[in-house]
Design a protein around this motif. Sequence first.
Motif, short mmCIF file in Angstrom:
data_model
loop_
_atom_site.label_atom_id
_atom_site.label_comp_id
_atom_site.label_asym_id
_atom_site.label_seq_id
_atom_site.Cartn_x
_atom_site.Cartn_y
_atom_site.Cartn_z
N THR A 1 0.84 -12.11 -6.60
CA THR A 1 0.59 -10.81 -5.98
C THR A 1 0.88 -10.87 -4.48
OG1 THR A 1 -1.41 -11.06 -7.28
CG2 THR A 1 -1.08 -8.94 -6.23
N PRO A 2 1.72 -9.95 -3.97
CA PRO A 2 1.95 -9.94 -2.53
C PRO A 2 0.68 -9.56 -1.76
CG PRO A 2 2.98 -8.03 -3.55
CD PRO A 2 2.44 -8.87 -4.66
N ARG A 3 0.45 -10.26 -0.66
CA ARG A 3 -0.76 -10.02 0.13
C ARG A 3 -0.41 -9.55 1.53
NH1 ARG A 3 -5.53 -10.48 -3.02
NH2 ARG A 3 -4.78 -11.55 -4.88
N THR A 4 -1.28 -8.77 2.12
CA THR A 4 -1.12 -8.40 3.53
C THR A 4 -1.62 -9.58 4.37
OG1 THR A 4 -3.34 -7.53 3.66
CG2 THR A 4 -1.60 -5.98 3.03
N GLU A 5 -1.42 -9.48 5.70
CA GLU A 5 -1.90 -10.56 6.55
C GLU A 5 -3.40 -10.76 6.40
OE1 GLU A 5 -0.53 -10.04 10.55
OE2 GLU A 5 1.55 -10.37 9.95
N GLY A 6 -4.09 -9.66 6.16
CA GLY A 6 -5.55 -9.74 5.98
C GLY A 6 -5.97 -10.29 4.62
N ASP B 1 -0.98 -6.20 -1.32
CA ASP B 1 -0.10 -5.35 -0.53
C ASP B 1 0.59 -4.32 -1.43
OD1 ASP B 1 1.50 -4.19 1.28
OD2 ASP B 1 2.70 -5.97 1.77
N PHE B 2 -0.08 -3.18 -1.58
CA PHE B 2 0.47 -2.15 -2.47
C PHE B 2 1.73 -1.49 -1.91
CE2 PHE B 2 -3.86 -2.38 -4.28
CZ PHE B 2 -3.52 -2.55 -5.62
N LYS B 3 2.02 -1.73 -0.63
CA LYS B 3 3.29 -1.23 -0.08
C LYS B 3 4.46 -1.82 -0.86
CE LYS B 3 2.30 0.42 4.49
NZ LYS B 3 1.05 -0.22 4.96
N LYS B 4 4.26 -3.01 -1.44
CA LYS B 4 5.32 -3.65 -2.20
C LYS B 4 5.33 -3.22 -3.66
CE LYS B 4 6.52 -7.02 0.96
NZ LYS B 4 5.39 -7.63 1.68
N ASP B 5 4.37 -2.38 -4.03
CA ASP B 5 4.27 -1.94 -5.42
C ASP B 5 5.29 -0.82 -5.70
OD1 ASP B 5 3.41 -1.79 -8.00
OD2 ASP B 5 1.31 -1.34 -7.53
N PHE B 6 5.46 -0.48 -6.95
CA PHE B 6 6.49 0.47 -7.38
C PHE B 6 6.49 1.76 -6.56
CE2 PHE B 6 8.42 3.74 -9.95
CZ PHE B 6 9.49 3.09 -10.54
N PHE B 7 5.30 2.34 -6.37
CA PHE B 7 5.22 3.62 -5.66
C PHE B 7 4.94 3.44 -4.17
CE2 PHE B 7 4.01 4.69 -10.07
CZ PHE B 7 5.01 5.62 -10.35
N GLY B 8 4.85 2.21 -3.72
CA GLY B 8 4.56 1.97 -2.31
C GLY B 8 3.12 2.23 -1.96
N PHE C 1 -7.90 3.40 -14.57
CA PHE C 1 -6.97 2.34 -14.96
C PHE C 1 -5.90 2.25 -13.90
CE2 PHE C 1 -8.63 3.73 -19.11
CZ PHE C 1 -8.96 2.51 -19.67
N LYS C 2 -5.65 1.04 -13.41
CA LYS C 2 -4.63 0.88 -12.38
C LYS C 2 -3.23 0.91 -13.01
CE LYS C 2 -7.30 -1.88 -9.12
NZ LYS C 2 -8.56 -1.93 -9.88
N VAL C 3 -2.29 1.44 -12.25
CA VAL C 3 -0.89 1.42 -12.67
C VAL C 3 -0.12 0.60 -11.63
CG1 VAL C 3 1.20 2.80 -13.01
CG2 VAL C 3 -1.02 3.68 -13.77
N THR C 4 0.50 -0.48 -12.06
CA THR C 4 1.20 -1.33 -11.09
C THR C 4 2.32 -2.10 -11.76
OG1 THR C 4 0.93 -3.14 -9.50
CG2 THR C 4 -0.47 -3.22 -11.45
#
Length: 478
Positions: free
Chosen positions: A181-186, A190-197, A171-174
């Motif tokens: 949802t923030p996206r990377t250039e690709g 972009d999980f870097k923007k998520d709570f835990f980075g 189960f994902k935690v986010t």
Amino acid sequence: MAKRTKIKDILKGGFEGQEVTVKGWVKTFRNNQFIALNDGSSMSNLQIVVDFENEDPSKLKRITTSAAISIEGTVIASQGKGQAFEVTAKTIEILGDSDPEKYPLQPKKHSLEFLREIAHLRFRTNTFNAVFKIRHHLAIAIHQFFHEKGFVYMHSPIITGSDAEGAGEMFKVTTLPFDKTPRTEGGEVDFKKDFFGKATNLTVSGQLEAELAALAFSEVYTFGPTFRAENSNTSRHLAEFWMIEPEVAFADIHDNMDLAEALLKYTISHVVENCPEELAFLEQRLSDEEKQKPQHERSDMTLRDKLNFCVNNEFQRLTYTEAIEILKNSNPNKKGKFQYPINEWGADLQSEHERYLVEKHFNKPVILTNYPKEIKAFYMRMDDDNKTVAAMDILFPGIGEIVGGSQREERLDKLMARMDEMHIPHHELEWFLDTRRFGTCPHAGFGLGFERLVLFVTGMTNIRDVIPFPRYPGSAEF
Ligand code: 4AD
Ligand code: MG
């Protein structure tokens, strides 16, 4: 508040002639005179005798099933059958009404499925009183067992960044928004923007963290909730279940089997000794249920026979390879009765095969070892044949797999090679690999599914009925 005397203590004796205050929930109220009161301390009810001629009729009307009441009265020896003591009420106070028109439980047998839908009230039934008392005793026994042996109870995290089993059932935690949802250039999330980075999930097992601790404390165990998003709608699977995971340094697979067998026997005997009332009730329940089955499916052992049998007999130990030979030559396999026929070495064992071995062939708990590496997790120690790993599963009658464990791969090169073969990126588990870089040593551990143990000991048939608030596909009520 007035000091409350527990019903369990009154029923034990020693209170005769004394004034007491008892509080609880009404099970039944007969003839405007006899209240069966239960406070959860005992499965047995306390009989309260009401002087109805001198009691306010409007109050009597409020003594309904499941109402919470407080009684002051005197304990006397009972004239009636079924109990040694009862209480004659002097004052009755209604603490919480229970509208009989709306109360969903009737004083009759309800199906377990129905009770699951009203989990807040099912605690008031005898069956669940017994099940959850036994669950409690098992938990205490587990802590006691490890504590006596000098193990350290280690709390593993519930939110993690790793997939301990490499099975991807997480189960994902986010806290990322679903719509923007923030996206990377690709174009990836972009999980870097998520709570835990980083991407995180609910843990499927505390093993990897326990390994870290074992390689410092020598002997540790975890006991906590674990989560699996596998879509298994069976009577043996939950999406949220509790697992006990001991991990021991300087131990091999044989030490591991000895520890698991000792733990199971200790906890089961603990319940046999400490929960006679609950077991007697559940034994009767099981035997009533067995009577519904056709003759050839009925067990000739009572619940307590089964528990004692497990405690008093050595578990049968054999390798996966030996088990495959037995299954290949078994009657059901030859007659095409298995849904998954066993043709060759390497096949994963299904619950029908496990049950055949345990319930038909050996007729006792079985420990299967040295499974093919392909059907086991990446962290298990490679055997010298390079085909099998030092895995051990314990199979129980009526349950199937109750324990899964192994000796761990302590050799860094072999562990990394196995991760490569299974496409597990090293960078996610560098902290785990470090244990193999700095003072690695042989070590082993296992996971005991707590609800499967409770299922076995209580003789219940569905795992959803041995956890207070079951979570399974399509259901996360309460
Ligand atoms: O065999 P499993 O997946 O092993 C592990 O997780 C290892 N990390 C344990 C270890 O070596 N430390 O799970 C262990 C046990 C199973 O044998 C079973 O009893 C129980 O956990 N289990 C479940 N119980 C209820 N619902 C589920 N979905 C379960 N999945 C596993
Ligand atoms: Mg397993």
